[in-house]
Design an enzyme around this catalytic site. Structure first.
Site, PDB file in Angstrom:
ATOM      1  N   THR A   1      58.430  54.277  26.204  1.00 45.57           N
ATOM      2  CA  THR A   1      59.110  54.747  27.400  1.00 45.57           C
ATOM      3  C   THR A   1      58.130  55.163  28.493  1.00 45.57           C
ATOM      4  O   THR A   1      58.440  55.058  29.682  1.00 45.57           O
ATOM      5  CB  THR A   1      60.044  55.924  27.048  1.00 45.57           C
TER       6      THR A   1
ATOM      7  N   SER B  15      62.886  50.567  21.545  1.00 42.28           N
ATOM      8  CA  SER B  15      63.775  49.392  21.510  1.00 42.28           C
ATOM      9  C   SER B  15      64.416  49.145  22.867  1.00 42.28           C
ATOM     10  O   SER B  15      65.497  49.678  23.147  1.00 42.28           O
ATOM     11  CB  SER B  15      64.875  49.607  20.451  1.00 42.28           C
TER      12      SER B  15
ATOM     13  N   SER C 217      61.303  50.618  31.289  1.00 40.40           N
ATOM     14  CA  SER C 217      61.734  52.011  31.151  1.00 40.40           C
ATOM     15  C   SER C 217      62.281  52.537  32.476  1.00 40.40           C
ATOM     16  O   SER C 217      61.568  52.617  33.475  1.00 40.40           O
ATOM     17  CB  SER C 217      60.565  52.883  30.698  1.00 40.40           C
TER      18      SER C 217
ATOM     19  N   LYS D  51      61.623  62.554  24.980  1.00 35.53           N
ATOM     20  CA  LYS D  51      60.605  61.625  25.490  1.00 35.53           C
ATOM     21  C   LYS D  51      60.903  61.169  26.912  1.00 35.53           C
ATOM     22  O   LYS D  51      59.989  60.773  27.652  1.00 35.53           O
ATOM     23  CB  LYS D  51      60.460  60.429  24.547  1.00 35.53           C
TER      24      LYS D  51
END
Length: 266
Positions: free
Chosen positions: A250, A140, A256, A193
């Site tokens: 990501t 998101s 990102s 992550k």
């Protein structure tokens, strides 16, 4: 007490979620740490520092008073940087309504203690709030949510009824929320992550191709799942939105920050 929300944290993600709630007609107050930014955002109806280019709903109030944002709110949405969660949550704890639900949308692990944020909140909030802690995570980007692009996320809560209430609050036609009870799995997926994403950016910066990237993401996911299981998580969580979904986003998305850092390092 009608559903109303205090959004604590006026960065890009906090602002995007506050806009989502206000657009739904939920009475929403957005707290910003910087008084001058709160005043400017109220005046211009735009968060020019963290989410420029988007007009805030007229009904969305912006304040630099933590008490004003929290008092009498049945829901508190915490979206402050992970390294400030302990300080800010301890500051807003005295203002919490007795039945308030706290939804955390920050991702990370406390640097000094290596505690997941669920444990940090349990350190700072009275025990009666511990079963009403929810954790929102998943793929998101704030800018895409602000653009109302279809987005799916995970929300974890130890108490199923509280999770369903929070799911209903946060859901919108373009923002679908799936619930589960694996708090530690959802938290770890959203935190670890970032390490893999930095490595993904390094690969790109070094000029490697899709073969290398696919291997990194796949084996990175396996490592995330193994750590999660060792810490009590459900391994299935890492195959879902909070694991694989957020990892892919990501590692590959231009928005990102972790991937961008890796590209520059590479």
């Amino acid at each position: 007490m009608t559903d109303s929300v205090g959004v604590i944290g006026g960065g890009a993600w906090g602002t995007a979620l506050a806009m989502l709630l206000a657009d739904k007609g939920v009475p929403t107050a957005l707290w910003m740490y910087e008084k001058d930014l709160a005043e400017e955002t109220n005046r211009t109806r735009e968060n020019r520092v963290y989410l420029p280019g988007f007009t805030l709903p007229a009904s969305l109030g912006v304040t630099s008073s933590l008490e004003e944002a929290v008092r009498n709110k049945p829901f508190i949405l915490s979206v402050v940087p992970s390294h400030t969660v302990r300080t800010v949550s301890a500051q807003f704890a005295p203002f919490l309504a007795a039945e308030a639900v706290i939804i955390n949308a920050s991702k990370g692990i406390e640097i000094e203690t290596l505690k997941p944020l669920a444990e940090v909140f349990k350190d700072t909030l009275p025990r009666e709030f511990h079963d009403r802690l929810c954790f929102l995570s998943g793929p998101s980007f704030a800018k895409e949510v602000a653009k109302k692009m279809p987005t799916t996320v995970a929300l974890a809560c130890a108490d199923a009824a509280t999770g369903r209430r929070s799911q209903q609050l946060m859901s919108a036609p373009y923002f679908r929320v799936y619930t589960n009870n694996d708090v530690i799995g959802v938290e770890l997926g959203g935190s670890i992550k970032n390490v893999i994403a930095i490595a993904a950016g390094v690969l790109e910066g070094l000029g490697y191709g899709h073969n290398t990237m696919a291997g990194l993401i796949t084996r990175g996911l396996a490592e995330m799942a193994r750590l999660g299981v060792a810490m009590g998580a459900d391994p299935r969580t890492f195959a879902g939105l909070a694991g694989m979904g957020d990892l892919v986003l990501t590692c590959t998305g231009d928005l990102s920050r972790n991937r961008t850092l890796g590209v520059r390092l590479g």
